[in-house]
Every structure is written in structure tokens, then in C-alpha cells.
Design a protein around this motif. Structure first.
Motif, PDB file in Angstrom:
ATOM      1  N   VAL A 178     -11.919  -2.119  -5.861  1.00  0.00           N
ATOM      2  CA  VAL A 178     -11.385  -3.485  -5.780  1.00  0.00           C
ATOM      3  C   VAL A 178      -9.996  -3.557  -6.404  1.00  0.00           C
ATOM      4  O   VAL A 178      -9.139  -4.321  -5.968  1.00  0.00           O
ATOM      5  N   ASP A 179      -9.785  -2.720  -7.416  1.00  0.00           N
ATOM      6  CA  ASP A 179      -8.566  -2.837  -8.184  1.00  0.00           C
ATOM      7  C   ASP A 179      -7.485  -1.837  -7.756  1.00  0.00           C
ATOM      8  O   ASP A 179      -6.594  -1.514  -8.518  1.00  0.00           O
ATOM      9  N   GLN A 180      -7.567  -1.357  -6.519  1.00  0.00           N
ATOM     10  CA  GLN A 180      -6.567  -0.369  -6.103  1.00  0.00           C
ATOM     11  C   GLN A 180      -5.189  -1.015  -5.906  1.00  0.00           C
ATOM     12  O   GLN A 180      -5.076  -2.199  -5.608  1.00  0.00           O
ATOM     13  N   SER A 181      -4.156  -0.186  -6.081  1.00  0.00           N
ATOM     14  CA  SER A 181      -2.801  -0.683  -5.864  1.00  0.00           C
ATOM     15  C   SER A 181      -2.521  -0.702  -4.370  1.00  0.00           C
ATOM     16  O   SER A 181      -3.278  -0.138  -3.579  1.00  0.00           O
ATOM     17  N   THR A 182      -1.422  -1.353  -3.993  1.00  0.00           N
ATOM     18  CA  THR A 182      -1.055  -1.409  -2.582  1.00  0.00           C
ATOM     19  C   THR A 182      -0.862   0.003  -2.027  1.00  0.00           C
ATOM     20  O   THR A 182      -1.305   0.321  -0.925  1.00  0.00           O
ATOM     21  N   GLU A 183      -0.210   0.862  -2.818  1.00  0.00           N
ATOM     22  CA  GLU A 183       0.040   2.242  -2.377  1.00  0.00           C
ATOM     23  C   GLU A 183      -1.267   2.984  -2.126  1.00  0.00           C
ATOM     24  O   GLU A 183      -1.423   3.689  -1.133  1.00  0.00           O
ATOM     25  N   GLU A 184      -2.215   2.795  -3.046  1.00  0.00           N
ATOM     26  CA  GLU A 184      -3.513   3.451  -2.892  1.00  0.00           C
ATOM     27  C   GLU A 184      -4.237   2.934  -1.648  1.00  0.00           C
ATOM     28  O   GLU A 184      -4.882   3.693  -0.929  1.00  0.00           O
ATOM     29  N   ALA A 185      -4.090   1.620  -1.412  1.00  0.00           N
ATOM     30  CA  ALA A 185      -4.744   1.029  -0.234  1.00  0.00           C
ATOM     31  C   ALA A 185      -4.131   1.570   1.054  1.00  0.00           C
ATOM     32  O   ALA A 185      -4.844   1.834   2.022  1.00  0.00           O
ATOM     33  N   ILE A 186      -2.814   1.751   1.061  1.00  0.00           N
ATOM     34  CA  ILE A 186      -2.151   2.316   2.245  1.00  0.00           C
ATOM     35  C   ILE A 186      -2.677   3.732   2.498  1.00  0.00           C
ATOM     36  O   ILE A 186      -3.013   4.116   3.614  1.00  0.00           O
ATOM     37  N   GLN A 187      -2.764   4.496   1.397  1.00  0.00           N
ATOM     38  CA  GLN A 187      -3.249   5.870   1.501  1.00  0.00           C
ATOM     39  C   GLN A 187      -4.676   5.902   2.060  1.00  0.00           C
ATOM     40  O   GLN A 187      -5.000   6.696   2.951  1.00  0.00           O
ATOM     41  N   LEU A 188      -5.502   4.992   1.580  1.00  0.00           N
ATOM     42  CA  LEU A 188      -6.888   4.929   2.038  1.00  0.00           C
ATOM     43  C   LEU A 188      -6.970   4.501   3.503  1.00  0.00           C
ATOM     44  O   LEU A 188      -7.765   5.042   4.281  1.00  0.00           O
ATOM     45  N   ALA A 189      -6.131   3.543   3.870  1.00  0.00           N
ATOM     46  CA  ALA A 189      -6.119   3.067   5.262  1.00  0.00           C
ATOM     47  C   ALA A 189      -5.767   4.219   6.198  1.00  0.00           C
ATOM     48  O   ALA A 189      -6.398   4.419   7.240  1.00  0.00           O
ATOM     49  N   ILE A 190      -4.769   4.994   5.805  1.00  0.00           N
ATOM     50  CA  ILE A 190      -4.311   6.098   6.646  1.00  0.00           C
ATOM     51  C   ILE A 190      -5.371   7.193   6.774  1.00  0.00           C
ATOM     52  O   ILE A 190      -5.645   7.685   7.871  1.00  0.00           O
ATOM     53  N   SER A 191      -6.006   7.533   5.642  1.00  0.00           N
ATOM     54  CA  SER A 191      -7.015   8.587   5.726  1.00  0.00           C
ATOM     55  C   SER A 191      -8.228   8.094   6.519  1.00  0.00           C
ATOM     56  O   SER A 191      -8.816   8.841   7.301  1.00  0.00           O
ATOM     57  N   PRO A 228       7.484   0.868   6.852  1.00  0.00           N
ATOM     58  CA  PRO A 228       8.301   1.674   7.760  1.00  0.00           C
ATOM     59  C   PRO A 228       7.630   2.999   8.116  1.00  0.00           C
ATOM     60  O   PRO A 228       6.884   3.568   7.309  1.00  0.00           O
ATOM     61  N   GLU A 229       7.909   3.474   9.334  1.00  0.00           N
ATOM     62  CA  GLU A 229       7.249   4.666   9.842  1.00  0.00           C
ATOM     63  C   GLU A 229       7.465   5.870   8.918  1.00  0.00           C
ATOM     64  O   GLU A 229       6.556   6.681   8.708  1.00  0.00           O
ATOM     65  N   SER A 230       8.673   5.951   8.339  1.00  0.00           N
ATOM     66  CA  SER A 230       8.973   7.097   7.469  1.00  0.00           C
ATOM     67  C   SER A 230       8.021   7.132   6.273  1.00  0.00           C
ATOM     68  O   SER A 230       7.593   8.190   5.815  1.00  0.00           O
ATOM     69  N   LYS A 231       7.695   5.933   5.780  1.00  0.00           N
ATOM     70  CA  LYS A 231       6.799   5.857   4.632  1.00  0.00           C
ATOM     71  C   LYS A 231       5.356   6.194   5.035  1.00  0.00           C
ATOM     72  O   LYS A 231       4.631   6.841   4.280  1.00  0.00           O
ATOM     73  N   VAL A 232       4.971   5.763   6.223  1.00  0.00           N
ATOM     74  CA  VAL A 232       3.635   6.096   6.726  1.00  0.00           C
ATOM     75  C   VAL A 232       3.518   7.616   6.851  1.00  0.00           C
ATOM     76  O   VAL A 232       2.513   8.225   6.501  1.00  0.00           O
ATOM     77  N   MET A 233       4.610   8.222   7.315  1.00  0.00           N
ATOM     78  CA  MET A 233       4.649   9.679   7.477  1.00  0.00           C
ATOM     79  C   MET A 233       4.463  10.372   6.130  1.00  0.00           C
ATOM     80  O   MET A 233       3.711  11.337   6.014  1.00  0.00           O
ATOM     81  N   GLU A 234       5.130   9.841   5.107  1.00  0.00           N
ATOM     82  CA  GLU A 234       4.988  10.423   3.760  1.00  0.00           C
ATOM     83  C   GLU A 234       3.527  10.385   3.305  1.00  0.00           C
ATOM     84  O   GLU A 234       3.019  11.354   2.742  1.00  0.00           O
ATOM     85  N   HIS A 235       2.889   9.236   3.551  1.00  0.00           N
ATOM     86  CA  HIS A 235       1.478   9.111   3.172  1.00  0.00           C
ATOM     87  C   HIS A 235       0.622  10.119   3.924  1.00  0.00           C
ATOM     88  O   HIS A 235      -0.335  10.650   3.379  1.00  0.00           O
ATOM     89  N   PHE A 236       0.984  10.369   5.168  1.00  0.00           N
ATOM     90  CA  PHE A 236       0.247  11.357   5.951  1.00  0.00           C
ATOM     91  C   PHE A 236       0.429  12.755   5.379  1.00  0.00           C
ATOM     92  O   PHE A 236      -0.512  13.558   5.337  1.00  0.00           O
TER      93      PHE A 236
END
Lengths: 260, 230
Positions: A178-191, A228-236
Motif C-alpha cells: 500500500v505504501d509503495q512510491s510512484t517509482e515502485e508502482a511503475i516498476q510493478l506495473a511494468i513487470s 515518457p517512453e525513455s523512462k519506461v525503457m529504463e524501468h524495463f
């Protein structure tokens, strides 16, 4: 002379029943809560039966400045539904001089889904959206899921829709906090989208050859913002590095030569 | 006006003049409103004591509506305009919605109402559109009888139009930044004997830098204060 005008007798039934297989369908989308609000994401593939309908379709859209809508189902109906939804929100705001509440928007989307019910039943052209937004009155992120009849269900933590949603749900469930940061949530969404694509043929994974990555958006106090796509790529890349070290990928790179 | 025959013959000229007089008086009772092009976009500034009833409103991505005269009447026109624009943008595309078509619609509505209704509408409206550059900004002024004219640089409607117009002529500068333009406009609205505070002002802005999405902003009293006091 052939048959003209074309018959709408028995043969049209066959056309109708395969209609759903002949028009593009959008697949996995999800929304998860995080500390600052909500993260939404969706893969980029549309399928027509066993064919690829599109490799770069968008399924996550801003509904207005502080809300987003993601779609799964028949692409034509779904994109039109989003367009009408966006229009209705802005139209209300301009006519009334005040914006609809987040609940108001969520209910309106339910009505739109319901209005598509006949098409969903007779032709299989169903649309199931996920709606998420930052409630400016209470200062929290909120997520809503819908069924075919327009039933609206508010979710506590996350919501998914589409053919790969079962797999995405499991992946999210295992790592969600519940307490994840936005960055962590993005990472989780992508995986999670990766794992959905891994099991569901209709969901598209990252396309490294063409450089097509999932759509990811964040919604918080500052409003809706597409990552931005570049950031999504980094998460990947982070995700791939993690997986490169895992047992799962090593299984695939070794042991194959054993069978003659 | 309703039964001219009861008092004998009234010439069409006289009837139109009476109607125009009636409408003009109604409009002059209100307060003035100024719309002007600035470097950063189209600024609209009105004297208004109401906190909720607005004279300056968003119509579409790049288009704003301003009305002077009788509130209920220009509010009807505003809502009709929003419906027209939203429908057009949905049916065709967002790019196909423009101020000119909207101005023509208003001209027709007002023209018909002026000659056919029992009472002419006591309103004057201004449709503004922000362009990529200052010279591409558009302002259409539509009178109570449907007379339409396009303006450049700045326009004054309602209240003491001429006096404010004269003061605006002295103070308007091409390429003035929005903040500076607002301070000058407020001074022009007030005249020499008065000063207007944010409590008596309503300000709307079509922001040139936001072209591509919704450009309209309605400033809060705090935002107006911040600009006026800087």
C-alpha cells in the motif's frame, strides 16, 4: 451474376459470430495505488482473432486533468467510449462552471459501459474500462473497475481488465504494498504487464526491435501525466537485469542440449 | 412594442429604432468588459461584483466567451455555444472548432431574436480565439441585433464603452506580457478616480503557451491579487 444484394439470412449469422474475431481487441490494462496517487498502465497490442491488429495502440488515456481511463475489449467501441467520456466530462465542466466529482465521473463511465451492453451480448463487442483518478476533495488516489453491465466497483488497491488481467493480477498481488512510491508502482506495473504478456497470447510484451513499450501514466495532486517512453525503457532495463539473475531465465539458456 | 397597431401605425424604422434603444439601455446599465491580445495570449477582464456568476467563460480549447448585458440572456447564448462547439469537435475534430463559426451562430441567433421576438435580447457578446501569434488572435463582437464585426488588439463591451475604449487606446501595447497588460487594463477600466481591487474583478485568459490542449484559465481572486500587487 452471383448473389446481389448480399443475403442477410443464415450466412450473416456466421459473420456475426466471427465478428468479434475480425475486429481489433485491446488486452491488458491495470491501475495500482501508490503513495502519491495512482499509476496506470497498458500493453500496446491489439489482436483480431489470431492476428495482430496493431502493435502500437494506446489503451491508457487522460479522462481529464486529474483522472485517467484504460480500456480493454473491442478497440473501436472502446476508443469511441473514451472519446465520448472525455467530451462529457469537459462538457459538464464548461456548462456547469464546476467540475464533476470523481464519483460522478466514475458513475458516468458506468452508464457508458451499460449503453454498450446490447453490442457486448449480441456481437461479443464488449468493453471493460478501468477508471482511476486523484480525488481533489479528499486528496487520495481512487480506482474503479467495471463489468459488462456497467456495474461499477471501487477497488482498494488495484484493478485490471482484459484477457491478460488474471496473470497481471497475480503478479501485482505478490509484490504489492500500500505504501509503495510512484517509482515502485511503475516498476510493478511494468513487470506485471510483462508476466501477463508471458502467459496471454493477446497481450503484447515490450517490442525491443521496434522500440514499443507499454503506456504508463501517473495521476497525483499535480494531475495526469504520461511517463515518457525513455523512462519506461529504463524501468524495463531494471526489470530485465533482475530477471537475468533469476533462475527462470537460466533454465531456458541451459539444459536444452540434453535431448539428442 | 407588443401591440403597436393599437396606437395606430408605427413605421418599421421606428420599430427597429425603439428595439435598438431598449437593448442599448439594458446593456449600458451593466459594467464594462475588455478583451485584449497580449504577448502571452488573449486576456479578458471584467468589472464584476459576483463571485459566482461569470461573464468570462471557456467554450473550447482556444475559444472563450464573454458577455455583457442581461446575465440570463448571455448565459443562454454561452451554453448554446458550448453545445455547438463540443458537438462539432466530437463529430469532426477538435481542429475544426473555430471562433468564426461560433460568432456566425451568435449573429444569426441574435439577428432573429431582434426582429422576431417580443423583446430583443439585451446583450452584447464577444467571442475570442487565441492564435499561434498575436496577429492570429481573433475577436468577434456581436451586437444585440446580430451585427457582427471582427476586432484586433482590444475590444470593450458593455457599460461606459467609449470612455474605457479611449483609455485602452492610450495604454494598450503590442507584445506586453500578460501581467503587465492586466495591470494596465484594470487601470483603464477603473479610470482616474477609482481603483479596482481583485474583489471587483473577473479575469479569464487564453494561454498561448498551452495551445494544443485547453488553453482557458479563470483566475482566482488570489491570483489576480498576486498579479496586481507585483
Amino acid at each position: 451474376m452471383g448473389e446481389w444484394p448480399p443475403s442477410f439470412g443464415e450466412s450473416s449469422l456466421a459473420v456475426n459470430s466471427s465478428l468479434a474475431a475480425n475486429i481489433p481487441h485491446a488486452t491488458t490494462v491495470l491501475a495500482l495505488k501508490c503513495r502519491g496517487g495512482v499509476v496506470m498502465a497498458g500493453d500496446r497490442q491489439a489482436t483480431m482473432g489470431y492476428q495482430i491488429g496493431s502493435r502500437s495502440i494506446e489503451k491508457v488515456f487522460p479522462a481529464d486533468s486529474h483522472a485517467g481511463v484504460a480500456i480493454a475489449g473491442a478497440a473501436g467501441q472502446a476508443v469511441e467510449l473514451v472519446r465520448f467520456f472525455q467530451l462529457s466530462i469537459a462538457h459538464y465542466e464548461k456548462l456547469e462552471g464546476t467540475a464533476l466529482s470523481l464519483d460522478g465521473k466514475a458513475n458516468m463511465l458506468g452508464q457508458l459501459v451499460r449503453s454498450n451492453f446490447a453490442q457486448a451480448m449480441s456481437n461479443g463487442l464488449f468493453v471493460t474500462p478501468v477508471f482511476a483518478g486523484y480525488d481533489e476533495e479528499t486528496g487520495v488516489g481512487r480506482i474503479f473497475e467495471y463489468d459488462l453491465t456497467g456495474g461499477r466497483y471501487e477497488e482498494n488497491d488495484f484493478a485490471m481488465a482484459g484477457s491478460g488481467s488474471t496473470h497481471a493480477r497475480t503478479a501485482v498481488k505478490l509484490a504489492y504494498s500500500v505504501d509503495q512510491s510512484t517509482e515502485e508502482a511503475i516498476q510493478l506495473a511494468i513487470s506485471s504487464l510483462f508476466w501477463a504478456a508471458d502467459e496471454d497470447v493477446a497481450t503484447g510484451g515490450p517490442d525491443l526491435v521496434r522500440g514499443i513499450y507499454p503506456t504508463v501514466a501517473t495521476i497525483g495532486a499535480d494531475g495526469y501525466e504520461q511517463v515518457p517512453e525513455s523512462k519506461v525503457m529504463e524501468h524495463f532495463n531494471v526489470f530485465m537485469e533482475q530477471q537475468g539473475r533469476s533462475a527462470l531465465t537460466q533454465q531456458h539458456t541451459s539444459g536444452k542440449e540434453a535431448t539428442p | 412594442m407588443s401591440m403597436p397597431m393599437a396606437f395606430g401605425y408605427v413605421s418599421p424604422e421606428q420599430m427597429m429604432a425603439d428595439r435598438a434603444d431598449y437593448a442599448r439601455k439594458g446593456i449600458a446599465r451593466g459594467r464594462s468588459l475588455v478583451a485584449l491580445s497580449t504577448r502571452d495570449g488573449v486576456l479578458m477582464c471584467a468589472e464584476s461584483i459576483s463571485k459566482t456568476l461569470r461573464k468570462i467563460c471557456e467554450v473550447y480549447d482556444r475559444i472563450a466567451f464573454t458577455g455583457a448585458g442581461k446575465y440570463i440572456e448571455f448565459e443562454q447564448l454561452r451554453m448554446g455555444g458550448v453545445r455547438h462547439a463540443d458537438f462539432k469537435g466530437y463529430y469532426y475534430s477538435r481542429r475544426d472548432v473555430d471562433a468564426q463559426s461560433l460568432a456566425n451562430l451568435y449573429a444569426q441567433l441574435l439577428g432573429v431574436s431582434f426582429t422576431h421576438e417580443t423583446k430583443p435580447m439585451e446583450v452584447e457578446v464577444l467571442v475570442t480565439e487565441v492564435g499561434e501569434t498575436l496577429t492570429e488572435d481573433k475577436m468577434f463582437h456581436i451586437l444585440y441585433d446580430g451585427t457582427i464585426s471582427d476586432r484586433q488588439n482590444f475590444t470593450v463591451i458593455g457599460g461606459e464603452t467609449e470612455a474605457v475604449h479611449a483609455r485602452m487606446s492610450d495604454t494598450w501595447q503590442e507584445d506586453a506580457p500578460m501581467e503587465d497588460a492586466l495591470r494596465r487594463t484594470v487601470a483603464a477600466l477603473a479610470g482616474e478616480e477609482r481603483t479596482l481591487t481583485s474583489q471587483e474583478l473577473e479575469v479569464g485568459f487564453l494561454d498561448r503557451s498551452l495551445i494544443g490542449g485547453r488553453t482557458f484559465q479563470h483566475f482566482s481572486k488570489e491570483e489576480i491579487d498576486e498579479i496586481l500587487n507585483s
